[in-house]
Design a protein around this motif. Sequence first.
Motif, mmCIF file in Angstrom:
data_model
loop_
_atom_site.group_PDB
_atom_site.id
_atom_site.type_symbol
_atom_site.label_atom_id
_atom_site.label_comp_id
_atom_site.label_asym_id
_atom_site.label_seq_id
_atom_site.Cartn_x
_atom_site.Cartn_y
_atom_site.Cartn_z
ATOM 1 N N ASP A 5 -58.184 -64.094 -11.754
ATOM 2 C CA ASP A 5 -57.014 -63.405 -12.292
ATOM 3 C C ASP A 5 -57.371 -62.717 -13.612
ATOM 4 N N PRO A 6 -56.892 -61.493 -13.829
ATOM 5 C CA PRO A 6 -57.150 -60.822 -15.110
ATOM 6 C C PRO A 6 -56.486 -61.592 -16.247
ATOM 7 N N SER A 7 -57.235 -61.814 -17.327
ATOM 8 C CA SER A 7 -56.740 -62.720 -18.372
ATOM 9 C C SER A 7 -56.250 -62.052 -19.640
ATOM 10 N N CYS A 8 -56.675 -60.841 -19.934
ATOM 11 C CA CYS A 8 -56.272 -60.156 -21.172
ATOM 12 C C CYS A 8 -56.503 -61.037 -22.398
ATOM 13 N N GLY A 9 -57.647 -61.708 -22.443
ATOM 14 C CA GLY A 9 -57.992 -62.536 -23.600
ATOM 15 C C GLY A 9 -57.299 -63.881 -23.643
ATOM 16 N N ARG A 10 -56.795 -64.356 -22.520
ATOM 17 C CA ARG A 10 -56.096 -65.644 -22.490
ATOM 18 C C ARG A 10 -56.689 -66.548 -21.414
ATOM 19 N N LYS A 11 -56.444 -67.845 -21.568
ATOM 20 C CA LYS A 11 -56.814 -68.810 -20.536
ATOM 21 C C LYS A 11 -55.625 -68.928 -19.582
ATOM 22 N N ILE A 12 -55.897 -68.845 -18.299
ATOM 23 C CA ILE A 12 -54.820 -68.950 -17.305
ATOM 24 C C ILE A 12 -55.018 -70.236 -16.507
ATOM 25 N N TYR A 13 -54.083 -71.155 -16.661
ATOM 26 C CA TYR A 13 -54.091 -72.394 -15.900
ATOM 27 C C TYR A 13 -53.052 -72.271 -14.795
ATOM 28 N N ARG A 14 -53.411 -72.735 -13.599
ATOM 29 C CA ARG A 14 -52.491 -72.628 -12.478
ATOM 30 C C ARG A 14 -52.433 -73.955 -11.725
ATOM 31 N N LEU A 15 -51.217 -74.355 -11.381
ATOM 32 C CA LEU A 15 -50.965 -75.535 -10.553
ATOM 33 C C LEU A 15 -50.315 -75.049 -9.273
ATOM 34 N N ASN A 16 -51.003 -75.224 -8.160
ATOM 35 C CA ASN A 16 -50.490 -74.818 -6.853
ATOM 36 C C ASN A 16 -50.143 -76.054 -6.040
ATOM 37 N N ILE A 17 -48.956 -76.041 -5.458
ATOM 38 C CA ILE A 17 -48.502 -77.133 -4.602
ATOM 39 C C ILE A 17 -48.188 -76.544 -3.235
ATOM 40 N N VAL A 18 -48.914 -76.981 -2.218
ATOM 41 C CA VAL A 18 -48.692 -76.506 -0.855
ATOM 42 C C VAL A 18 -47.505 -77.273 -0.293
ATOM 43 N N LEU A 19 -46.425 -76.555 -0.006
ATOM 44 C CA LEU A 19 -45.221 -77.170 0.549
ATOM 45 C C LEU A 19 -45.282 -77.272 2.065
ATOM 46 N N TRP A 20 -45.938 -76.283 2.700
ATOM 47 C CA TRP A 20 -46.027 -76.247 4.152
ATOM 48 C C TRP A 20 -47.355 -75.610 4.538
ATOM 49 N N ASN A 21 -48.167 -76.347 5.277
ATOM 50 C CA ASN A 21 -49.444 -75.819 5.743
ATOM 51 C C ASN A 21 -49.270 -75.024 7.022
ATOM 52 N N ALA A 22 -50.062 -73.997 7.185
ATOM 53 C CA ALA A 22 -50.080 -73.235 8.429
ATOM 54 C C ALA A 22 -50.686 -74.099 9.534
ATOM 55 N N ALA A 23 -50.321 -73.800 10.763
ATOM 56 C CA ALA A 23 -50.899 -74.522 11.898
ATOM 57 C C ALA A 23 -52.397 -74.266 11.999
ATOM 58 N N ASP A 24 -52.814 -73.060 11.606
ATOM 59 C CA ASP A 24 -54.233 -72.707 11.647
ATOM 60 C C ASP A 24 -54.521 -71.718 10.516
ATOM 61 N N GLY A 25 -55.545 -72.002 9.718
ATOM 62 C CA GLY A 25 -55.920 -71.128 8.611
ATOM 63 C C GLY A 25 -55.105 -71.413 7.362
ATOM 64 N N GLY A 26 -55.193 -70.501 6.395
ATOM 65 C CA GLY A 26 -54.447 -70.643 5.152
ATOM 66 C C GLY A 26 -55.009 -71.703 4.215
ATOM 67 N N HIS A 27 -56.329 -71.919 4.249
ATOM 68 C CA HIS A 27 -56.951 -72.937 3.402
ATOM 69 C C HIS A 27 -57.312 -72.337 2.040
ATOM 70 N N PHE A 28 -56.978 -73.081 0.980
ATOM 71 C CA PHE A 28 -57.284 -72.654 -0.381
ATOM 72 C C PHE A 28 -58.738 -72.985 -0.704
ATOM 73 N N VAL A 29 -59.450 -72.020 -1.282
ATOM 74 C CA VAL A 29 -60.853 -72.200 -1.668
ATOM 75 C C VAL A 29 -60.979 -71.805 -3.134
ATOM 76 N N CYS A 30 -61.599 -72.690 -3.934
ATOM 77 C CA CYS A 30 -61.781 -72.434 -5.365
ATOM 78 C C CYS A 30 -63.144 -72.983 -5.779
#
Length: 76
Positions: A5-30
């Motif tokens: 993510d573009p930061s413009c000189g800032r630290k960006i912290y993100r908390l993601n909560i998966v509420l509903w998984n897809a039946a196939d695919g949609g996997h988060f990779v970091c």
Amino acid sequence: PKHKDPSCGRKIYRLNIVLWNAADGGHFVCNKMIWSIGKRIYFFRADTSYHYVTPVECGSRWLLSFGVKIPKNEIK
């Protein structure tokens, strides 16, 4: 697509909560996760970590995402 993510000189912290998984695919990779709980909750620096979601092949994926931008001199 894989990105940081573009930061413009800032630290960006993100908390993601998966509420509903897809039946196939949609996997988060970091490449630099701070921490995660199973395949549902992820905490990471969005400005320094490459991240993406694989294509959803079947079904839907629902996500709740919280983010904060903090000036780099505020956190050591």
